[in-house]
Design an enzyme around this catalytic site. Sequence first.
Site, PDB file in Angstrom:
ATOM      1  N   SER A 270       0.772  -1.239  -0.025  1.00  0.00           N
ATOM      2  CA  SER A 270       0.185   0.622  -0.095  1.00  0.00           C
ATOM      3  C   SER A 270       0.624   1.404   0.056  1.00  0.00           C
ATOM      4  O   SER A 270       1.536   1.684  -0.966  1.00  0.00           O
ATOM      5  CB  SER A 270      -0.986  -0.063   1.134  1.00  0.00           C
ATOM      6  OG  SER A 270      -1.984   0.515   0.886  1.00  0.00           O
ATOM      7  N   MET A 271       0.859   2.650   1.188  1.00  0.00           N
ATOM      8  CA  MET A 271       1.678   3.257   1.213  1.00  0.00           C
ATOM      9  C   MET A 271       2.955   3.321   0.847  1.00  0.00           C
ATOM     10  O   MET A 271       3.757   3.863   0.433  1.00  0.00           O
ATOM     11  CB  MET A 271       1.009   4.289   1.905  1.00  0.00           C
ATOM     12  CG  MET A 271       2.819   5.062   2.525  1.00  0.00           C
ATOM     13  SD  MET A 271       1.720   5.642   4.294  1.00  0.00           S
ATOM     14  CE  MET A 271       3.016   4.865   5.173  1.00  0.00           C
TER      15      MET A 271
END
Length: 248
Positions: free
Chosen positions: A90-91
């Site tokens: 994700s991030m």
Amino acid sequence: MDIKLIRNCEKINKNKITLFCFPFAGGGASVYNQWINKMQEEITVCPIQLPGREERIMEKPYMDMKMMLEDLTEQIKNVIKGKYALWGHSMGSKIAYELEKHMEKDGYQAQCLFVSGSRIPSIPEPNPIYYLSDNAFKKELGRFEGTPKEILESKELLDFFLPMLRADFTLDETYYDEVVTKLRSPIMAFGGDKDREADEEAIRRWNNYTDNTFGYEIFEGGHFYLWEHEDEVIQQISECLKRLNGGN
């Protein structure tokens, strides 16, 4: 140099590939503790511990990607002793991609960039929450699988972790780069078939970000398919690195 950002870096040696692992928004380095044990025969896993969480909970978290990358690049170049690879969820995928851009400018190249549960950098966040009021922000956190239920259900805990969570979402949701920079490093992308944040089409589009080989794997599950298929993901990473390293 005080290497606060990199856990397990004392185990790095030139005879093993080092895998630097980047967390999702709100996550800490401990989510990769089992990876250290499960991969130690062939790969040295070094989780990245950003400030504002776990043992660094009292430190001010990053809200600026550029500042974080300057610190990360310096510390990672300082500990590298041989071949390396990058993993991000994700991030963490966006951080890993930007880091590899910096590294390649300085003459380095990862054995592979592994991205997971993430849209490509040229797609802005369609439903950002980082700018909302505290109450609205807290309510919206419920739609993200990564925030533990214990925190969401406790006003005291949620208030305590709020600065770190808001900083991570600011970092993640304000990051955007419409310029497609192709890496020299291969890319391997992973995702869940029920992930509302990054579907299969979004995962496949990482192909546009490398001049090298690309592959992808879709597992059953949502945005955090990872925890249900941890051993399979670890096996895929190990086999991919072994193949790219000529079977050694």
